[in-house]
Design a protein around this motif. Structure first.
Motif, short mmCIF file in Angstrom:
data_model
loop_
_atom_site.label_atom_id
_atom_site.label_comp_id
_atom_site.label_asym_id
_atom_site.label_seq_id
_atom_site.Cartn_x
_atom_site.Cartn_y
_atom_site.Cartn_z
N SER A 1 -96.90 -10.76 32.94
CA SER A 1 -97.08 -11.36 34.26
C SER A 1 -97.22 -10.28 35.33
N ARG A 2 -96.42 -9.22 35.24
CA ARG A 2 -96.52 -8.14 36.22
C ARG A 2 -97.86 -7.43 36.11
N GLN B 1 -90.86 -21.78 41.40
CA GLN B 1 -92.25 -21.56 41.05
C GLN B 1 -92.68 -20.11 41.29
N ASP B 2 -91.72 -19.19 41.32
CA ASP B 2 -92.03 -17.80 41.66
C ASP B 2 -93.10 -17.17 40.78
N ALA B 3 -93.14 -17.54 39.50
CA ALA B 3 -94.11 -16.92 38.60
C ALA B 3 -95.54 -17.15 39.05
N PHE B 4 -95.78 -18.22 39.84
CA PHE B 4 -97.13 -18.55 40.28
C PHE B 4 -97.45 -18.04 41.68
N HIS B 5 -96.46 -17.53 42.40
CA HIS B 5 -96.63 -17.18 43.79
C HIS B 5 -97.29 -15.81 43.98
N ASP C 1 -80.77 -14.19 39.99
CA ASP C 1 -81.13 -14.63 38.65
C ASP C 1 -79.93 -14.48 37.72
N ARG C 2 -79.28 -15.59 37.43
CA ARG C 2 -78.08 -15.55 36.59
C ARG C 2 -78.40 -15.18 35.15
N MET C 3 -79.62 -15.45 34.71
CA MET C 3 -80.00 -15.12 33.34
C MET C 3 -80.40 -13.65 33.20
N ARG C 4 -80.44 -12.95 34.33
CA ARG C 4 -80.85 -11.54 34.35
C ARG C 4 -82.21 -11.34 33.68
N LEU C 5 -83.13 -12.24 33.99
CA LEU C 5 -84.48 -12.14 33.45
C LEU C 5 -85.24 -11.05 34.18
N PRO C 6 -86.19 -10.40 33.50
CA PRO C 6 -87.01 -9.39 34.17
C PRO C 6 -87.83 -10.02 35.29
N ALA C 7 -88.29 -9.20 36.21
CA ALA C 7 -89.07 -9.70 37.34
C ALA C 7 -90.42 -10.23 36.88
N THR C 8 -90.91 -11.27 37.57
CA THR C 8 -92.22 -11.83 37.26
C THR C 8 -93.34 -11.04 37.94
#
Length: 289
Positions: free
Chosen positions: A200-201, A246-250, A260-267
């Motif tokens: 995504s990045r 919807q951050d992945a689409f912004h 981010d409680r799941m500590r997921l990488p940035a989109t």
């Protein structure tokens, strides 16, 4: 010379996208194979249930999105003119245009090639940007369409996202077997998210370059990104929570760091990294003129 030929392809970026796109599904498949071969049957069944729940939640989220109406050419002639011109340059069908009544400055594209695309622009974005900056942002979104990013990200990231979402959902049930199986599914989904979000990045970088190729101005997009970032920072956190889903689409993510409680990488890449790349692209354009 067409806009698409103004800038050379970033082979390093393309190579990283290919690696992430190929490796991510293979990692999910490998981890599921390990679970199937080594885990107890009950865990295997619960992991399967988690994936089904995750797929159902994803479909429900897409089907239940807020209904919005498009703006006509008579209502927004200048906006339609920008989109039409860029679509001609990119050889793309013109998407429907939706102006969202939101203070948060942002943009995104939804839809498929078969069903048609919708370009979403918020009132906060339109009010904040000048014509050249708005054109650059629209060019970025159209580059996502030209690159088939929605389809690619669905194929690459769909399985992992379903496992992660379904696993988390099961873990909330409280039953030890659901927690155990849900944790296995969520762990696989989390590992898959490393590749998905890296891709995504990279695709954001590619869309930035696509905007520059279409508009001929990296400086306009850089200016737009900085204005959008400043606008998002000025919005209270409570007003950003719904949009953050919807951050992945912004164009830019709106979630605050550390939320981010799941500590997921940035989109998305950092704003600093995107600006630095745009500065290099602007220099390349200047040298060609």
């Amino acid at each position: 010379m067409t806009r698409r030929k103004l800038l050379p392809a970033d082979r390093g970026l393309v190579a990283r996208m290919v690696v992430a796109a190929v490796a991510t599904p293979l990692i999910v498949l490998a981890l599921l194979t390990v679970v199937f071969l080594a885990a107890p049957t009950k865990i295997i069944i619960v992991t399967g249930i988690a994936s089904v729940l995750g797929v159902g939640a994803m479909r429900k989220e897409r089907a239940g999105g807020r209904r919005t109406s498009t703006v006509s050419e008579g209502e927004a002639p200048e906006l339609h003119a920008i989109v039409e011109r860029l679509c001609l340059l990119a050889d793309l069908p013109k998407p429907a245009i939706v102006v969202e009544p939101q203070r948060v400055p942002n943009s995104w594209v939804v839809g498929t090639g078969a069903g048609g695309y919708r370009l979403h622009l918020t009132e906060g974005l339109i009010d904040r940007l000048d014509r050249h900056e708005l054109e650059a942002v629209i060019g970025h979104e159209l580059a996502h369409v030209a690159n088939h990013d929605a389809a690619v990200m669905t194929v690459v990231g769909g399985p992992g996202a379903a496992l992660l979402g379904g696993g988390v959902q099961l873990m909330r049930g409280g039953w030890w077997l659901a927690i155990s199986g849900g944790a296995v599914a969520a762990a696989i989904g989390w590992v898959a998210s490393l590749g998905t979000r890296a891709l995504s990045r990279y695709r954001e970088f590619a869309a930035d370059a696509g905007s520059v190729a279409l508009t001929g101005s990296a400086a306009a997009l850089a200016s737009a990104l900085m204005k959008v970032s400043d606008g998002i920072s000025a919005i209270p956190a409570r007003d950003l929570r719904a949009a953050a889903a919807q951050d992945a689409f912004h164009l830019l993510p709106v979630a605050r760091r550390g939320e981010d409680r799941m500590r997921l990488p940035a989109t998305h890449p950092s704003l600093e990294a995107r600006i630095a790349r745009l500065e290099r692209l602007e220099q390349a354009l200047q040298q060609r003129r």
